[in-house]
Design an enzyme around this catalytic site. Structure first.
Site, PDB file in Angstrom:
ATOM      1  N   GLY A 182       0.829  -1.195   0.000  1.00 59.19           N
ATOM      2  CA  GLY A 182       0.000   0.000   0.000  1.00 59.19           C
ATOM      3  C   GLY A 182       0.862   1.243   0.000  1.00 59.19           C
ATOM      4  N   GLY A 227      -0.648   7.935   0.729  1.00 62.19           N
ATOM      5  CA  GLY A 227      -1.040   7.980   2.132  1.00 62.19           C
ATOM      6  C   GLY A 227       0.048   7.619   3.121  1.00 62.19           C
ATOM      7  N   SER A 262      -3.301  -1.179  11.508  1.00 60.86           N
ATOM      8  CA  SER A 262      -4.730  -1.332  11.749  1.00 60.86           C
ATOM      9  C   SER A 262      -5.372   0.056  11.710  1.00 60.86           C
ATOM     10  CB  SER A 262      -4.962  -2.031  13.094  1.00 60.86           C
ATOM     11  OG  SER A 262      -6.337  -2.182  13.368  1.00 60.86           O
ATOM     12  N   TYR A 300     -15.641  -2.304   8.063  1.00 56.88           N
ATOM     13  CA  TYR A 300     -14.246  -1.872   8.181  1.00 56.88           C
ATOM     14  C   TYR A 300     -13.624  -2.312   9.512  1.00 56.88           C
ATOM     15  CZ  TYR A 300     -10.287   1.393   8.465  1.00 56.88           C
ATOM     16  OH  TYR A 300      -9.037   1.952   8.600  1.00 56.88           O
ATOM     17  N   LYS A 328     -10.230  -4.742  10.530  1.00 55.22           N
ATOM     18  CA  LYS A 328      -9.093  -4.196  11.275  1.00 55.22           C
ATOM     19  C   LYS A 328      -8.918  -4.883  12.633  1.00 55.22           C
ATOM     20  CE  LYS A 328      -7.498  -1.147   8.375  1.00 55.22           C
ATOM     21  NZ  LYS A 328      -6.118  -1.255   7.828  1.00 55.22           N
TER      22      LYS A 328
END
Length: 332
Positions: free
Chosen positions: A40, A44, A174, A188, A192
């Site tokens: 990822g 971000g 997380s 979601y 997590k």
């Protein structure tokens, strides 16, 4: 009498921790020259962590699906390289949530170029919010595939080489929504929360091999993903989330990386993050007598404070419900 017994037991507890703490302290980890893999990593928090890693002299592999975003992220990360003659940054496009054999092949390809992965940052993830019965059931599976299985696949691919090195760090990113369930996050939060069970069990398995697992709980962070989520976020979720504030990606990245280098299991950001992490520490590992003592001393107080938070959250939900009902009655 009771107070004396309590103080005595607490004193005994501190002594035991003091005796044991040298046995659980991890060996130092240096970023310079290490191969850090960030899933990822195309935007971000993931990209921000990659920037902090190269600043410290690490070689970095960025993994994500979108090749165009990866290429742009690679160019940005390379601006912060500490030593342009020796450091390398590479990016590889792969869907971490799907085929493990493809993920394994990708990791091996990355290791052929930069050597064995010594630190893995599992930052791949996505978010969706909405009222439980309005979220498509397919989204519950998608959250688990990306947020949970994406981390499982990447971790499974690097553990064998880390074991052979008897050295490594693995980080699962997380969310504060992975510490407490909030309105709108039924899909979601579940994905997590799953990372915690994985991280705790894996930490116990890998610690004898000098591989330390960290679990990070970032708050709302000013990223493209957060901006996209805001578009469809229920009013209740938005109002509750705002109580913790909005953090910059570089601040979150530095905190996560610093805790991972120290071998801390629980990583938090901000005052609310500290309270939540102490309050929800449960049976999680510790690396120092200071950390353990802080958790023991503050847990009772933080539980009291949390009751006020929960009451305020309930008030938000009730007011939003009343507001919708009033608007509905006016329009009918």
């Amino acid at each position: 009498m009771f107070l004396i017994v309590a103080i005595s037991l607490f004193g005994l507890f501190i002594i035991v921790l003091y005796v044991l703490s040298p046995l659980i302290a991890p060996k130092p980890f240096k970023l310079e020259g290490s191969h850090v893999m960030v899933t990822g990593g195309s935007s971000g928090i993931g990209q921000a962590i990659a920037v902090e890693a190269v600043k410290a002299g690490a070689n970095v592999s960025l993994l994500a699906r979108n090749q165009a975003k990866l290429t742009a992220a690679k160019a940005d990360v390379e601006k912060y390289v500490k030593n342009k003659d020796t450091q390398k940054v590479q990016c590889i496009s792969v869907d971490l949530s799907r085929d493990f054999s493809e993920v394994e092949r990708t990791v091996k390809e990355a290791e052929q170029n930069l050597g064995p992965v010594q630190m893995l940052i599992n930052c791949v993830g996505t978010s969706i919010s909405g009222v439980f019965e309005e979220i498509p059931l397919t989204e519950f599976k998608r959250m688990l595939d990306i947020n949970y299985m994406g981390s499982v696949h990447a971790t499974r691919a690097v553990v064998p080489s880390m074991k052979s090195q008897q050295h490594g760090r693995i980080v699962f990113v997380s969310s504060q929504a992975g510490q407490l369930g909030l309105f709108g996050y039924t899909a979601y939060s579940a994905s997590k929360f799953a990372l915690r069970g994985l991280a705790e069990a894996l930490h116990m398995e890998l610690k004898p091999h000098n591989i330390y697992v960290s679990l990070a709980f970032p708050p709302d962070t000013d990223t493209p993903g957060f901006a996209e989520e805001q578009i469809s976020k229920p009013e209740e979720t938005r109002l509750i989330s705002e109580t913790a504030g909005l953090f910059k990606p570089d601040v979150v990245a530095r905190s996560i990386l610093s805790d991972a280098l120290l071998g801390r299991f629980l990583c938090y950001i901000g005052v609310d993050g500290y309270m939540l992490t102490s309050l929800t520490c449960g049976m999680s590992p510790v690396i120092s007598i200071t950390e353990a003592t802080q958790q023991v001393v503050t847990m009772g107080l933080f539980r009291i404070i949390s009751l006020f938070y929960l009451d305020s959250f309930d008030r938000v939900v009730r007011k939003c419900k009343e507001k919708r009902e009033q608007n509905k009655s006016k329009s009918s």
